[in-house]
Design a protein around this motif. Sequence first.
Motif, PDB file in Angstrom:
ATOM      1  N   LEU A 472     -53.544  39.083 -97.866  1.00  0.00           N
ATOM      2  CA  LEU A 472     -52.472  38.434 -97.273  1.00  0.00           C
ATOM      3  C   LEU A 472     -52.230  36.699 -97.980  1.00  0.00           C
ATOM      4  O   LEU A 472     -53.480  36.248 -97.527  1.00  0.00           O
ATOM      5  CB  LEU A 472     -53.059  38.741 -95.867  1.00  0.00           C
ATOM      6  CG  LEU A 472     -53.028  39.499 -95.169  1.00  0.00           C
ATOM      7  CD1 LEU A 472     -53.786  40.212 -93.960  1.00  0.00           C
ATOM      8  CD2 LEU A 472     -52.114  39.555 -94.599  1.00  0.00           C
ATOM      9  N   THR A 476     -46.487  36.254 -96.425  1.00  0.00           N
ATOM     10  CA  THR A 476     -47.511  37.046 -96.346  1.00  0.00           C
ATOM     11  C   THR A 476     -47.408  36.443 -94.073  1.00  0.00           C
ATOM     12  O   THR A 476     -47.367  35.559 -94.241  1.00  0.00           O
ATOM     13  CB  THR A 476     -48.370  38.269 -96.055  1.00  0.00           C
ATOM     14  OG1 THR A 476     -49.505  36.751 -96.839  1.00  0.00           O
ATOM     15  CG2 THR A 476     -48.225  38.606 -97.297  1.00  0.00           C
ATOM     16  N   SER A 477     -47.308  37.879 -93.740  1.00  0.00           N
ATOM     17  CA  SER A 477     -47.738  37.910 -92.446  1.00  0.00           C
ATOM     18  C   SER A 477     -48.510  37.038 -91.207  1.00  0.00           C
ATOM     19  O   SER A 477     -50.573  36.916 -91.466  1.00  0.00           O
ATOM     20  CB  SER A 477     -47.184  39.052 -91.435  1.00  0.00           C
ATOM     21  OG  SER A 477     -47.644  38.940 -89.789  1.00  0.00           O
ATOM     22  N   ARG A 481     -52.946  37.388 -91.243  1.00  0.00           N
ATOM     23  CA  ARG A 481     -53.797  36.049 -91.295  1.00  0.00           C
ATOM     24  C   ARG A 481     -54.458  35.922 -90.510  1.00  0.00           C
ATOM     25  O   ARG A 481     -56.248  36.218 -90.479  1.00  0.00           O
ATOM     26  CB  ARG A 481     -53.253  35.187 -92.328  1.00  0.00           C
ATOM     27  CG  ARG A 481     -52.707  35.910 -93.453  1.00  0.00           C
ATOM     28  CD  ARG A 481     -52.237  33.752 -93.933  1.00  0.00           C
ATOM     29  NE  ARG A 481     -51.733  34.355 -94.939  1.00  0.00           N
ATOM     30  CZ  ARG A 481     -51.403  33.642 -95.511  1.00  0.00           C
ATOM     31  NH1 ARG A 481     -51.395  32.261 -95.676  1.00  0.00           N
ATOM     32  NH2 ARG A 481     -50.146  33.674 -96.288  1.00  0.00           N
TER      33      ARG A 481
END
Length: 514
Positions: A472, A476-477, A481
């Motif tokens: 992550l 990325t999201s 995270r």
Amino acid sequence: MTATPREFGTQPFDLPLGRPPAGSDAPVAAPSDPEVVAATSLPPVPAVRTRESAAPLDSAARFGVRPLLLGLDLLAVAVGLVGAELVGRGLGDDFPARKTAAFAAVLLLALAQAGLYRSRLALSVLDDLPALAGRWTVAAGIAVLGQVLWSNALWQDYIIDWQFLWGALAIGVLVVALRAVGYAVVRKLRRRRLVVHRTLIVGAGRVGHQVADILREHPEYGLHPVGFLDADPRYLAGPAGLPVLGTPADLPEELRDGRVHNVVVAFSSMKESEMVKLIRTCDRYRCELFVVPRLFELHHVDDDMDTAWGLPLVRLRRSTYRSPAWRVKRMVDVAASGFAVAVLAPLLGLIALAVRLDSGPGILFRQERVGVDGRTFQVLKFRSMRATAMESATTWNIARDPRVTRVGRFLRKTSLDELPQLFNILRGDMSIVGPRPERPHFVEEFRSAYPSYEARHRVPSGLTGWAQVHGLRGDTSIADRARFDNYYIENWSLWLDLKIILRTFSSVFRGAGG
């Protein structure tokens, strides 16, 4: 849904506190709870009593079960060693006191590992007996194995001196006997109100009043309820005269003045997400938090749970800052980062030279980041862009930026550009392991978009983290995270740090940076 410590580790943290807004999601009380139905037909409490109206305790002694148990076990070890040595000499035997002492050290470590020194509400030596017997057997087995290995190392026959088992047995019996006496003394002191801990109950409904009834009628648990916190209290059957001191939002203030050190979270009108962020604000205070689990009538009581007159209570794990191992973490940070700087000095010099030759003056890049408790600091990195380029504080990802140099792209891919942060760790700005720090602009943006994001700032930022070793990073999201970072905080241990470091090395060797 059962409110467990894991569940409390994935929700919001430091948003504005207050009464639940109109139209909020389901309250903490389950819809099937008769309390919710009954509350609609009962009038609200006419007035919320002030803190001063709560009768102060005459004696609210702070008494620790943990040091008591450790002291009793050390006494059992001392008495067992001395007594066994005297008996051995009287019989003319060469009693191996040193081997018995080694057994005792292993036994104490095994008891600590089993959680037999933790503070508990219900104290019973019979509850401890299976774990005590198991750890005694393990310690004795390790002591015997040590004798075998020692004799073989000296090129002797395998020799086992079983005489030490008499001393080990004496120590085991004394541990059980002294604990039984100690528990009896603590229960008696609690019943006489000589050892009491002021306790707040969050939730003034049916379950909250049930908790208050139990704690007042059974002082042997050591918790003395002094009042409720509830945004929409209802007086149901419960202890007369126990005041409502305010709303759940007042909990940090109640803990801040040091008058209360124990909190029991029962069902209240506050929605769960608000309750979670409220509890997280208590991380900096010295308090014990208990939660009445959902469907507690069906709840299985584990070894790490407490009970109060048949009512299961989940004791939330102590915040990381209050853990004794947290001090070790900082010492490890200083020692490891200092050692790494010394060992990697040639590599740091080569990287600095490569950056200088590739893109001109200016080797290090400094940027403001947000760390623990929202404080900002200057993070250090090897420069990966051209000397004339300035990395924007509002640009999310520069991986495909044409201003990134050839050396810079290699450094970013291998994460070697992060090495100057070893000096941030030495300075105390960061830790080796922790949530990765972000720029203030994005912290503000993510705080409003992802309610649990702010909770990442409960611990110092890290050079690597639990989210990073799960890939992550980059585009990325953010929600993922935050979830992984909060999981790390709630489940932190030195072993988890070591596991993250090992996985980070694996990622670096595979070139998984970006």
